[in-house]
Enzyme design. Structure first.
Site, mmCIF file in Angstrom:
data_model
loop_
_atom_site.group_PDB
_atom_site.id
_atom_site.type_symbol
_atom_site.label_atom_id
_atom_site.label_comp_id
_atom_site.label_asym_id
_atom_site.label_seq_id
_atom_site.Cartn_x
_atom_site.Cartn_y
_atom_site.Cartn_z
ATOM 1 N N SER A 437 0.829 -1.212 0.000
ATOM 2 C CA SER A 437 0.000 0.000 0.000
ATOM 3 C C SER A 437 0.859 1.257 0.000
ATOM 4 C CB SER A 437 -0.953 -0.007 1.194
ATOM 5 O OG SER A 437 -0.316 -0.456 2.342
ATOM 6 N N HIS A 458 -2.513 -2.988 -6.626
ATOM 7 C CA HIS A 458 -2.974 -2.512 -5.325
ATOM 8 C C HIS A 458 -4.490 -2.619 -5.208
ATOM 9 C CE1 HIS A 458 -3.414 1.090 -2.372
ATOM 10 N NE2 HIS A 458 -3.309 -0.039 -1.723
ATOM 11 N N GLU A 470 -5.387 -0.520 -8.423
ATOM 12 C CA GLU A 470 -4.379 0.320 -9.072
ATOM 13 C C GLU A 470 -3.296 -0.605 -9.628
ATOM 14 O OE1 GLU A 470 -3.848 4.575 -6.980
ATOM 15 O OE2 GLU A 470 -3.602 2.931 -5.576
ATOM 16 N N ASN A 508 -4.201 6.742 -2.392
ATOM 17 C CA ASN A 508 -3.787 7.134 -1.043
ATOM 18 C C ASN A 508 -3.157 8.522 -1.039
ATOM 19 O OD1 ASN A 508 -4.781 4.912 0.229
ATOM 20 N ND2 ASN A 508 -2.885 3.742 0.094
#
Ligand code: NAI
Length: 717
Positions: A437, A458, A470, A508
């Site tokens: 992550s 991801h 992702e 993120n």
């Protein structure tokens, strides 16, 4: 059946009328050149011609409406035609056109029977509802529903009037307000179809039905409460009031279509069908022109378009036969599940602990077993899906894997070891996909012998529910590796976006400044409920503080320093959150966080002791608008920077990433479409306003300044 049938076809019509010598005509729909049937405006005339023929031919005693496609009845109306509407009146006219065609079917003197196999959705179900009887196949592919609400619209060809008259009003309303479809068995139970039969005899049964007179339908049976709510004026008033209240609580006033749907149903039942139809067309016209519907439709087009892409133009993915999963924890369990059940590929799981393998297996078993218990799945189907999962504590069975997805602990040295292991134990073509992550993929690939095979994939938690993945290419990742990984993610039921390598990737990275700002607002004394409520009203599924509890405060605070190291102080998080970790507050997972997870309403009320711990006295000073604006502006600004740096390839991917990965309000269409709606100059003006008040983290992105100057937009105007 007879072989003396006569067929008349009006080329290039989507409709064929086959007259049988027993007096039944088969009206078959097969849109040329398309895999699924969708309704288009120009079909109105074609259907009209068919109906003229039927009316003028006294030999026809009944009609069966069926699809010529293998796997679909009619999947809906072609919504691309709505983009051309310049006014609500124009859109209303489209609705009225559809209503008129279907009304003609209902008014026909001979009985019409819809024979349904595969999806009958939206306009497709409305067509079936206009027929006098319906029979469907018992196949898994058969589903009936009115999903227009998901596009910010309503069933505009009579659906809001016919369904509540056919089945229970409450059931009809539920279907229209959620957009959820029902399977054959439920459709029969609710009374949407008159019969359900194996596909092999669908046509025969429909023909026999069409030989019978039109049914004189009695109102559907209801229990005492249902009778009161649906069949007495007082009850109905109460039912609609309740429905409006519940809808408002769910939509927060952000989605205009549900209340209009309720209005159509109520008008039709209280004032009669004619008024109901008029209101339906009017509301449909209005909704087509709302920015909410435009945004939801663009989202639909984007995802449809993305299904056809594979990440790299002109590079075909490799065939996928077997997948490896390293780590059977929370993420590995979910990844193995979507591999076995969605992609239908064998998944070989490796963990250092046999417990880890057992955990991954149980993850899948629990989800599937729930489906079996609810009778959504046969036990044999569950067994066949589970048989695709195998595991071991070594690399036995990994040599012939095409892709190995790594979901071990978040530790760079460990992940580099995993690369070395895969290079040693698997084939030289095996792709190594990391679900990290926060660690840049380039670093994971740093010691690889075959860095071209290393990529990031991801997922988001929970993997079985979150639709985004992702795909992260580092500098040396090959095009073939990208396209094969995109293919795998699509097979697993995900919508993948290809993003550039770097701290936080895309999702993120844009989430972090938004979360940091909410923490800043909290530390300034704003009550937790007030902050979360502000963002939920804005349209997020949960507020940021609640989200931190859900994700894990330990996980959430880990990524901050990585972002600061790469991008500097605009990612600096609010001081004081380390006190939470020192107090062993990890969030929901250990029942210690911002919210209280003990007692009667776990997770619903704030744990007031958190204020003392953070050294604050809660006192609301900011309006909900200000709270939401401060958090969201930082997310928008970061998204613009990401686009500038090529982290996302285009605004479309950036919008999809934010909506599917974070839950950015779909009715706003994603950060880029939302900035277009607000006007870039306005976004810059608001950022500058906060920059003066609160500091340089609000400095507008250069791209936004340039765009404001040149009056540019992210999407073509
Ligand atoms: P977890 O702690 O639930 O699972 C990790 C599993 O890896 C454990 O079962 C452990 O026994 C196993 N493992 C450790 N070393 C191993 C080795 N050498 N070989 C095989 N298995 C080994 O962790 P979780 O939450 O599933 O996270 C896994 C990865 O996914 C991490 O890199 C994390 O950053 C990432 N991630 C986590 C998300 C989340 O929400 N939890 C979201 C997206 C990514």
């Amino acid at each position: 059946m007879t072989n003396e049938n006569t067929t008349q076809q009006l080329a290039p019509s989507a409709f064929t009328l086959t007259k049988r010598d027993d007096g039944i005509a088969i009206l078959s729909m097969d849109v040329p050149g398309e895999t699924m049937n969708t309704l288009k405006v120009e079909f109105g005339e074609q259907v009209g011609d068919m109906l003229d023929q039927i009316q003028s031919d006294s030999a026809i005693k009944g009609v069966v409406v069926i699809s010529g496609k293998d796997n679909s009845f009619v999947a809906g109306a072609d919504i691309s035609m709505l983009a051309g509407c310049k006014s609500a009146e124009e859109a209303e006219a489209i609705g009225k056109g559809g209503q008129a065609v279907f009304q003609r079917i209902e008014d026909m003197t001979v009985p019409f029977v819809a024979a349904i196999h595969g999806p009958a959705l939206g306009g497709g179900l409305e067509l079936a509802l206009a027929c006098h009887m319906r029979v469907c196949s018992d196949d898994n592919k058969t589903q009936l529903g009115l999903p227009e609400v998901q596009l910010g619209l309503l069933p505009g060809s009579g659906g809001t009037q016919r369904l509540p008259r056919l089945i229970s009003v409450q059931q009809a309303m539920k279907m229209m307000l959620t957009g959820a479809s029902v399977r054959a068995k439920q459709a029969q139970k609710y009374g949407i179809v008159d019969d359900m039969v194996p596909r092999s005899i669908l046509l025969e049964v429909a023909i026999e039905m069409a030989k019978k007179p039109k049914p004189n339908r009695k109102p559907v049976k209801l229990d005492a409460m249902g009778q009161f709510l649906e069949r007495t004026p007082v009850g109905r008033k109460l039912m609609f009031k309740q429905a409006r209240k519940q809808t408002e609580a769910k939509t927060m006033g952000n989605y205009p279509s549900p209340e209009r749907i309720i209005d159509c149903i109520e008008t039709g039942l209280e004032k009669g069908k004619a008024q109901g139809f008029a209101v339906e067309a009017k509301h449909f016209g209005h909704l087509v022109m709302t920015p909410e519907s435009a945004a939801l439709r663009s989202l639909f087009f984007a995802t449809t378009e993305m299904k056809k892409e594979n990440g790299v133009e002109g590079v075909a993915p490799k065939t996928l036969k077997k997948i490896g999963v390293l780590g059977g924890g929370l993420m590995g369990g979910g990844i193995a599940f979507v591999t076995a059940t969605k992609a239908k590929l064998p998944a070989r799981i490796k963990d250092i602990r046999s417990d880890g393998i057992a955990h991954a297996m149980k993850y899948s078993y629990d989800i599937l077993n729930k489906k079996v218990k609810r009778k959504f799945m046969l036990h044999s189907e569950m067994q066949s899906q589970l048989s695709r999962l195998t595991g071991s504590v070594d690399y036995v069975g990994f040599d012939n894997t095409d892709v190995v997805i790594e979901a071990v602990f978040e530790d760079l040295a460990l992940k580099q070891n995993m690369v070395a292991d895969v290079e040693e134990h698997c084939s030289e073509h095996t792709i190594f996909a990391s679900n990290t992550s926060s660690i840049p993929i380039g670093q994971i690939a740093a010691k690889a012998k075959r860095p071209e095979n290393v990529i990031g994939l991801h997922y988001f938690s929970p993997v079985d529910k979150m639709p985004l993945a992702e795909v992260i290419a580092h500098e040396a990742t090959s095009d073939q590796t990208i396209s094969t990984t995109v293919e795998l993610a699509k097979k697993q039921g995900k919508t993948p976006i290809v993003v550039k390598d770097g701290a936080g990737f895309y999702v993120n990275r844009i989430l972090a400044p938004y979360m940091n700002e909410s923490a800043e607002i909290l530390l300034a004394g704003e009550p937790i409920e007030q902050i979360d409520k502000a963002l939920v009203k804005f349209g997020f599924p949960v507020g940021p503080i609640k989200l931190l509890d859900e994700v894990g405060i330990d996980v959430g605070t880990k990524i901050g320093p990585i972002l600061v190291a790469e991008f500097g102080e605009r990612f600096e998080s609010a001081p004081g959150f380390d006190k939470l970790l020192a107090d062993d507050r990890k969030g929901k997972k250990n029942k210690r966080g911002f919210y209280n997870y003990e007692g009667k309403k776990p997770g619903k009320e704030v744990d007031e002791s958190v204020y003392d711990l953070l050294g604050i006295t809660p006192n609301s000073r900011l309006s909900e608008n200000t709270i939401a604006e401060r958090c969201v502006l930082l997310m928008l600004n970061e998204a613009a920077i990401c686009l500038d740096e090529g982290v996302v390839r285009n605004p479309r991917d950036g919008d999809i990433g934010a909506i599917f990965g974070i839950g950015f309000p779909p009715f706003l269409g994603g950060p880029f479409r939302y900035m277009d709606t607000l006007g870039i100059a306005h976004v810059v003006e608001r950022l500058t306003h906060y920059q003066q008040q609160l500091g340089d983290k609000f400095v507008p992105a250069k791209r936004l300044l340039d765009m404001a100057e040149s009056k540019d937009t992210f999407y073509p105007k």
